[in-house]
Design a protein around this motif. Sequence first.
Motif, PDB file in Angstrom:
ATOM      1  N   ARG A  48       0.856  -1.176   0.000  1.00 58.80           N
ATOM      2  CA  ARG A  48       0.000   0.000   0.000  1.00 58.80           C
ATOM      3  C   ARG A  48       0.899   1.235   0.000  1.00 58.80           C
ATOM      4  NH1 ARG A  48      -2.871  -3.705  -0.716  1.00 58.80           N
ATOM      5  NH2 ARG A  48      -4.970  -4.093   0.076  1.00 58.80           N
ATOM      6  N   THR A  61      -7.472  -7.617   4.815  1.00 56.75           N
ATOM      7  CA  THR A  61      -6.869  -6.286   4.769  1.00 56.75           C
ATOM      8  C   THR A  61      -8.027  -5.304   4.714  1.00 56.75           C
ATOM      9  OG1 THR A  61      -4.969  -7.096   3.527  1.00 56.75           O
ATOM     10  CG2 THR A  61      -5.394  -4.717   3.453  1.00 56.75           C
ATOM     11  N   ASP A  63      -9.043  -1.600   3.845  1.00 59.45           N
ATOM     12  CA  ASP A  63      -8.685  -0.344   3.194  1.00 59.45           C
ATOM     13  C   ASP A  63      -9.811   0.643   3.438  1.00 59.45           C
ATOM     14  OD1 ASP A  63      -7.519  -2.396   0.574  1.00 59.45           O
ATOM     15  OD2 ASP A  63      -6.248  -1.299   1.959  1.00 59.45           O
ATOM     16  N   SER A  72      -8.357   5.046  -1.337  1.00 60.15           N
ATOM     17  CA  SER A  72      -8.012   4.591   0.009  1.00 60.15           C
ATOM     18  C   SER A  72      -7.069   5.587   0.687  1.00 60.15           C
ATOM     19  CB  SER A  72      -7.346   3.212  -0.067  1.00 60.15           C
ATOM     20  OG  SER A  72      -6.986   2.768   1.208  1.00 60.15           O
ATOM     21  N   GLU A  74      -6.110   4.891   4.167  1.00 61.10           N
ATOM     22  CA  GLU A  74      -5.419   4.151   5.221  1.00 61.10           C
ATOM     23  C   GLU A  74      -5.770   2.674   5.092  1.00 61.10           C
ATOM     24  OE1 GLU A  74      -4.488   4.833   9.966  1.00 61.10           O
ATOM     25  OE2 GLU A  74      -6.298   5.727   9.112  1.00 61.10           O
ATOM     26  N   SER A  75      -4.812   1.818   5.455  1.00 63.61           N
ATOM     27  CA  SER A  75      -5.023   0.367   5.413  1.00 63.61           C
ATOM     28  C   SER A  75      -4.593  -0.246   6.734  1.00 63.61           C
ATOM     29  CB  SER A  75      -4.216  -0.258   4.273  1.00 63.61           C
ATOM     30  OG  SER A  75      -4.663   0.229   3.038  1.00 63.61           O
ATOM     31  N   HIS A  86      -0.911  -0.421  10.546  1.00 58.64           N
ATOM     32  CA  HIS A  86      -1.640   0.444   9.611  1.00 58.64           C
ATOM     33  C   HIS A  86      -0.654   1.296   8.836  1.00 58.64           C
ATOM     34  CE1 HIS A  86      -1.671   4.441  11.907  1.00 58.64           C
ATOM     35  NE2 HIS A  86      -1.001   3.608  12.685  1.00 58.64           N
ATOM     36  N   TRP A  94       4.631   1.301   7.033  1.00 61.12           N
ATOM     37  CA  TRP A  94       3.731   0.636   7.964  1.00 61.12           C
ATOM     38  C   TRP A  94       4.129   0.940   9.394  1.00 61.12           C
ATOM     39  CZ3 TRP A  94      -0.582  -2.033   6.578  1.00 61.12           C
ATOM     40  CH2 TRP A  94      -0.723  -2.377   5.237  1.00 61.12           C
TER      41      TRP A  94
END
Length: 149
Positions: A48, A61, A63, A72, A74-75, A86, A94
């Motif tokens: 991401r 996951t 998103d 998107s 934030e994941s 995240h 990350w």
Amino acid sequence: MQRIALRLGVAAATVTALAAVTTGSVTAAPSASDRSEVAACDPVGVTRFNHTGYKACNTRTVDVDWNKDGQSDESFVVAPDRTIWHIEAASDGWKEMPHGFRADDMVGAGWTYGQRCVRVLVKTLINENQIWSSCFSDGSWHPWWRVYV
């Protein structure tokens, strides 16, 4: 592209599950199966915003499009050691969610009372599925709390 193995090393082949660490007042209990089902499969790469990390196999996951612009922002993932990670579009990679919580899967994310919130699934020793949530407000993520449904 920067490769980050969510606190577990640089390559998926070298990933070893870490023992759960109790931090703060809340820590999720390990499941009765002692995580053997997670250890039996390889971590899954998740890329991401040009950063790659690894999530536990057979987990979701999440998103999230916080500002509803169709992209998107934030994941969220659960790493093989059950830590929750995240990444935001503007971040440098990350990051582990604060407060040292552990989970077994992602449930979802959305707005709750004007706050950005993320929800995770925790399997307890008696195989009870619990939902826990953390919300972002006043510039930080707040401690995890159990959602009673």
